[in-house]
Design an enzyme around this catalytic site. Structure first.
Site, PDB file in Angstrom:
ATOM      1  N   GLY A 177     -27.463 -49.097 -24.823  1.00  0.00           N
ATOM      2  CA  GLY A 177     -26.567 -50.064 -24.198  1.00  0.00           C
ATOM      3  C   GLY A 177     -25.146 -49.899 -24.717  1.00  0.00           C
ATOM      4  O   GLY A 177     -24.693 -48.796 -25.034  1.00  0.00           O
ATOM      5  N   SER A 178     -24.456 -51.012 -24.877  1.00  0.00           N
ATOM      6  CA  SER A 178     -23.011 -50.978 -25.118  1.00  0.00           C
ATOM      7  C   SER A 178     -22.592 -50.446 -26.482  1.00  0.00           C
ATOM      8  O   SER A 178     -21.410 -50.127 -26.667  1.00  0.00           O
ATOM      9  CB  SER A 178     -22.425 -52.382 -24.924  1.00  0.00           C
ATOM     10  OG  SER A 178     -22.559 -52.790 -23.586  1.00  0.00           O
TER      11      SER A 178
END
Length: 456
Positions: free
Chosen positions: A65-66
């Site tokens: 993810g981020s």
């Protein structure tokens, strides 16, 4: 013990499936602590399962993810495709790519490259990936150590998943920059963040600093082993400034510790399930180091499947990292072990996590970089549009729960769900399915707040 205790709290408090954590010296690659939860008693192996006994920090691989967004951003800055203040059109929260749509959690029109990291824009990251191209994105991913084992020296280490660019889908440039379509291990991610923290050099991680004989004489001392330079020192300094802004004014405000410069990045990754991304199961994470200008400690926490409503990295993982740092700072030996760590000693107004505070100016380093690269300091995306006013991120320290969407759920099941979150529930009926809820789905709430449910 600090890491184990804080990891256990993160998993238990957020009703998660499991968790893993690590603390590292970013300059040398020495692993100072590893932790997994649930725990098991090695004296009672039969009472545990292989799933619990494994060392998740090196064996488990997950879509990051981020926390992966620094890779394309760092690559783009290194290649002088963008500067930190270059503006990218973020499509007001929805970007059509082939037959699917990339979404941001908040609508943004124009964001600078710096703010794409600070506010964790998926669209902005994808557009940076588009500009980089598949080969460049792959090359920098490999430079940071992804797609290969770290060779930490423990059995069963995963090398993650990073396919060759020729095997990527036609939309991979928009997915991989936001941490989808790849898989990493925790030791890989920690080593990559150590690279940013130490000035751009990927270090081989190691566990044993020295060995001693039965007379307490040193037999051997581990040597630090640089693997490669991943990015230039100047680029790493810019990334550290950006990550400090994430804590100061972005998605990780809850990691703020008065008197210390903390830098890091949050991650909230949807888990793949039955060939598609789940809307209920997430991996929450936070990677952080301090002090931002001369890091001595790096800490990472990954929480697997926290309960929906507390599934964001800012909610599940940030408090655990902050607590680890706070407890370490307050140990009796901290000042003697890290004499180079000096407190900021600035008034709280100058370094505040208040949600109404404005973004600080970047340091002179970034300003120098901008002046060197004026030709790249351009808007990217569409024709000129008016700049969007910067939108402050929600401070995770100011809420405990994100209100779920309960419409269509039986009202008694919805009531139980909210009470499990620690909220007070007022029902206007005890039958039927929820047709109206107050506050609305996505609202940020504190424990003990009252919610109202209506049914048909």
């Amino acid at each position: 013990i600090i890491l184990e205790e804080e990891l256990a709290k993160a998993v238990i408090n957020n009703k998660a499936k499991s968790g893993m954590g690590m603390i590292m010296d970013p300059k040398t690659g020495e692993v100072l602590a590893m932790a997994n939860y649930p725990l098991f008693d090695p004296n009672k192996l039969k009472s545990s399962t292989p799933e619990i006994r494994k060392n998740r920090t090196i064996m488990d691989q997950f879509e990051p993810g981020s926390i992966y967004k620094f890779v394309p951003i760092g690559a783009a800055i290194e290649q002088k495709l963008f500067t930190p203040s270059s503006k990218i059109f973020c499509e007001n929260g929805a970007w059509k790519v082939a037959d699917y749509t990339v979404h941001d959690t908040k609508e943004h029109e124009w964001l600078t490259v710096k703010d794409i990291l600070v506010y964790s824009s998926n669209i902005g990251s994808g557009k940076i990936g588009q500009k980089l191209g598949n080969q460049m994105l792959y090359d920098y991913s490999r430079k940071f150590g992804f797609g290969e084992a770290s060779s930490v020296g423990l059995y069963g280490e995963s090398k993650g998943i990073l396919d060759l660019p020729e095997n990527w889908s036609g939309v991979a440039y928009s997915q991989i920059p936001m941490g989808q379509g790849i898989a990493v291990s925790m030791i890989q991610m920690m080593s990559a963040y150590a690279t940013v923290a130490n000035g751009g050099i990927l270090m081989k991680p190691f566990l044993i600093s020295q060995t001693f004989d039965d007379k307490n004489k040193v037999v051997s001392t581990s040597k630090t082993t640089p693997v490669r330079r991943a990015i230039e020192k100047e680029t790493s300094e810019i990334l550290r400034e950006m990550m400090e802004e994430v804590v100061y004014n972005g998605t990780a405000k809850g990691a703020y510790i008065k008197g210390y410069h903390i830098a890091g990045k949050t991650g909230t990754a949807q888990k793949a399930e039955n060939g598609k991304y789940s809307k209920q199961k997430y991996t929450a994470s936070f990677m952080a180091f301090f002090p931002a200008d001369n890091p001595v400690l790096l800490c990472g926490i990954v929480v697997d499947e926290p309960v929906f409503g507390r599934h964001h990295g800012a909610t599940s993982a940030v408090p655990a990292v902050k607590n680890c740092f706070t407890r370490i700072i307050n140990t009796p030996d901290f000042n003697s072990l890290y004499p180079q760590v000096s407190q900021i000693n600035k008034p709280s107004e100058e370094y505040s996590a208040d949600k109404d505070s404005k973004s600080r100016e970047f340091t002179s380093l970034s300003m120098v970089y901008e002046s060197k690269n004026k030709n790249n300091n351009k808007e990217f995306g569409q024709d000129n549009r008016a700049d969007e006013k910067e939108e402050e991120a929600i401070d995770p320290g100011e809420y405990d729960v994100i209100m779920p969407n309960l419409k269509g759920m039986h009202i008694l099941n919805a009531e139980k769900k909210l009470r499990d979150f620690g909220l007070i529930v007022q029902l206007n009926s005890s039958r039927g399915r929820v047709t109206k809820q107050v506050p609305s789905a996505g609202s940020y709430l504190k424990l003990g707040e009252t919610c109202i449910l209506d049914s048909e």
